[in-house]
Design an enzyme around this catalytic site. Structure first.
Site, mmCIF file in Angstrom:
data_model
loop_
_atom_site.group_PDB
_atom_site.id
_atom_site.type_symbol
_atom_site.label_atom_id
_atom_site.label_comp_id
_atom_site.label_asym_id
_atom_site.label_seq_id
_atom_site.Cartn_x
_atom_site.Cartn_y
_atom_site.Cartn_z
ATOM 1 N N ARG A 166 -47.536 27.994 10.177
ATOM 2 C CA ARG A 166 -47.138 27.335 8.925
ATOM 3 C C ARG A 166 -48.077 27.812 7.827
ATOM 4 N NH1 ARG A 166 -46.046 21.075 7.269
ATOM 5 N NH2 ARG A 166 -44.120 21.637 8.333
ATOM 6 N N HIS A 198 -37.695 26.963 6.209
ATOM 7 C CA HIS A 198 -38.172 25.956 7.173
ATOM 8 C C HIS A 198 -37.124 25.855 8.295
ATOM 9 C CE1 HIS A 198 -40.552 22.869 8.787
ATOM 10 N NE2 HIS A 198 -40.438 21.927 7.875
ATOM 11 N N GLN A 257 -36.921 22.907 10.858
ATOM 12 C CA GLN A 257 -36.430 21.691 10.203
ATOM 13 C C GLN A 257 -34.902 21.736 10.105
ATOM 14 O OE1 GLN A 257 -38.316 18.903 8.728
ATOM 15 N NE2 GLN A 257 -36.258 18.056 8.770
ATOM 16 N N ASP A 317 -35.729 16.148 -1.035
ATOM 17 C CA ASP A 317 -37.064 16.592 -0.617
ATOM 18 C C ASP A 317 -38.019 16.309 -1.779
ATOM 19 O OD1 ASP A 317 -39.218 17.864 0.643
ATOM 20 O OD2 ASP A 317 -38.456 19.904 0.327
ATOM 21 N N CYS A 344 -36.471 15.661 4.881
ATOM 22 C CA CYS A 344 -37.356 16.284 5.885
ATOM 23 C C CYS A 344 -38.629 15.477 6.087
ATOM 24 C CB CYS A 344 -37.668 17.714 5.482
ATOM 25 S SG CYS A 344 -38.260 17.854 3.781
ATOM 26 N N ARG A 378 -36.971 16.692 15.365
ATOM 27 C CA ARG A 378 -37.888 17.841 15.276
ATOM 28 C C ARG A 378 -38.438 18.164 16.669
ATOM 29 N NH1 ARG A 378 -40.404 19.094 10.770
ATOM 30 N NH2 ARG A 378 -40.462 21.117 11.793
HETATM 31 N N1 NVA Z 1 -40.619 21.364 0.431
HETATM 32 C C1 NVA Z 1 -41.613 20.655 1.206
HETATM 33 C C2 NVA Z 1 -41.139 20.472 2.609
HETATM 34 C C3 NVA Z 1 -42.076 19.663 3.475
HETATM 35 C C4 NVA Z 1 -41.589 19.530 4.878
HETATM 36 C C5 NVA Z 1 -42.928 21.402 1.156
HETATM 37 O O1 NVA Z 1 -42.908 22.630 1.310
HETATM 38 O O2 NVA Z 1 -43.967 20.788 0.950
HETATM 39 N N1 CP Z 2 -40.779 17.835 7.721
HETATM 40 C C1 CP Z 2 -41.980 18.388 7.992
HETATM 41 O O1 CP Z 2 -42.117 19.605 8.159
HETATM 42 O O2 CP Z 2 -42.973 17.484 8.079
HETATM 43 P P1 CP Z 2 -44.527 17.824 8.233
HETATM 44 O O3 CP Z 2 -44.980 18.460 6.950
HETATM 45 O O4 CP Z 2 -45.180 16.502 8.504
HETATM 46 O O5 CP Z 2 -44.686 18.782 9.388
#
Ligand code: NVA
Ligand code: CP
Length: 336
Positions: free
Chosen positions: A107, A134, A137, A231, A273, A318
């Protein structure tokens, strides 16, 4: 050998639509087994490393618990405490980790980083979120839609409302285009999904008979929708300086009960998410309230706390979908 064996999962299009459906079926199978306490471990003796250059609750826990339940050992590398990026390039890191581990989750920031990792690693690499995509997700989202719709994905109407240029806006558009949904991306024009992603989605839709729309009109966009997805307005890794501009753009796009009423579907459901700013019970939520007077951002608290909310089912999924990806790519034969 199963067709997923040894493969990376960096974005939705790494697999075909049929492959994504196979992974969803495998996730459902693994979920049933877990609920019945009859789970068979397919990853005994495997070692998995999780690289998180950004924070996480769900993705990290899903990879860790899925790995443990399948018999694997899991090592976590956070944003500090390893040499990654500071003293050691992604390419060198990939070649080192390949000697220790059977699979690598990443990540972080640009998609090019996870692509470089995959280029230099000889074990499967899984994208646990980048700025652009993602994909794990997306699998959980589609599994949740299937479970709540009790109907094929290709019959479902899904709207995404918010910052459509980022990872979730992209993944939902491409995933919907592959799996045949009627997908509406609703955002102010400045935050629309890029032309490149939109055109790719239109091309995919020709095969799947999906319907893919971009609009800045909420009422038109959500009409007849079964699921509304939103989101956060500012994603991880973005500068704090963008809050004001983003709030000015997205304030009218908050998902409220009034927006749900515009679907015309009494049973339409909320997807997200997570994490979500639906109240002031977080440090950022409170700071935004003090600065801009907003008691919530992307979704109103009364909607979040209503029966429309299926986001905790989505969060649980997930685990099952990430488990399916790891089992499919690390186990020579598919369990089902
Ligand atoms: N768009 C958000 C998704 C988090 C799961 C981010 O990248 O922070
Ligand atoms: N939805 C998601 O990716 O959550 P986290 O950032 O907690 O992993």
């Amino acid at each position: 050998m199963n067709k997923f064996y040894g493969r990376d999962f960096l974005k939705e299009e790494d697999f075909t639509a049929d492959d994504l459906k196979t992974l969803l079926n495998l996730a459902a199978h693994l979920k049933r087994q877990r609920q019945a306490h009859t789970e068979t471990p397919h990853l005994l003796g495997k070692n998995i490393v999780l690289i998180f250059e950004k924070d996480s609750t769900r993705t990290r826990c899903a990879f860790e618990v899925a790995g443990h339940e399948q018999g694997a050992h899991v090592t976590y590398l956070g944003s500090s405490g390893s040499q990654i990026g500071k003293k050691e390039s992604i390419a060198d890191t990939a070649r080192v980790l390949t000697r220790f581990f059977d699979g690598i989750e990443y990540r972080g920031f640009e998609q090019t980083r996870v692509e470089t990792l995959a280029e230099y690693a000889t074990v499967p690499v899984w994208n646990g979120l980048t700025n652009e995509w993602h994909p794990t997700q997306l699998l959980a989202d589609m599994m949740t839609i299937q479970e709540h719709a009790h109907a094929p994905l290709s019959t479902q109407k899904l709207a995404y409302i918010g910052d459509a240029r980022y990872n979730m806006g992209n993944s939902l558009m491409i995933g919907s285009a592959m799996l045949g949904l009627d997908f509406r991306s609703i955002a102010p024009k400045d935050l629309w999904t890029s032309d490149a992603v939109y055109e790719k989605a239109q091309a995919l839709a020709k095969e799947s008979h999906a319907r893919i729309t971009r609009t800045d009109n909420i009422e038109e966009g959500v009409k007849d929708c079964d699921f509304l997805y939103t989101d956060v307005w500012v994603s991880m890794g973005e500068s704090d300086d963008v809050w004001k501009e983003r709030i000015d753009l997205l304030r009218p796009y908050a998902v409220t009960e009034e927006v749900f009423q515009m679907t015309g579907k009494a049973e339409s459901k909320l997807l997200h998410c997570l994490p979500s700013f639906h109240d002031r019970k977080t440090t950022i939520g409170q700071a935004i309230y003090e600065r801009f007077g907003l008691p919530y951002m992307e979704v109103a608290d009364d909607v979040f706390e209503s029966k429309r909310n299926v986001v905790f089912d989505e969060a649980e999924n997930r685990l099952h979908t990430i488990k399916a990806v790891m089992v499919a790519t690390l186990s020579p034969t598919l369990p089902c």
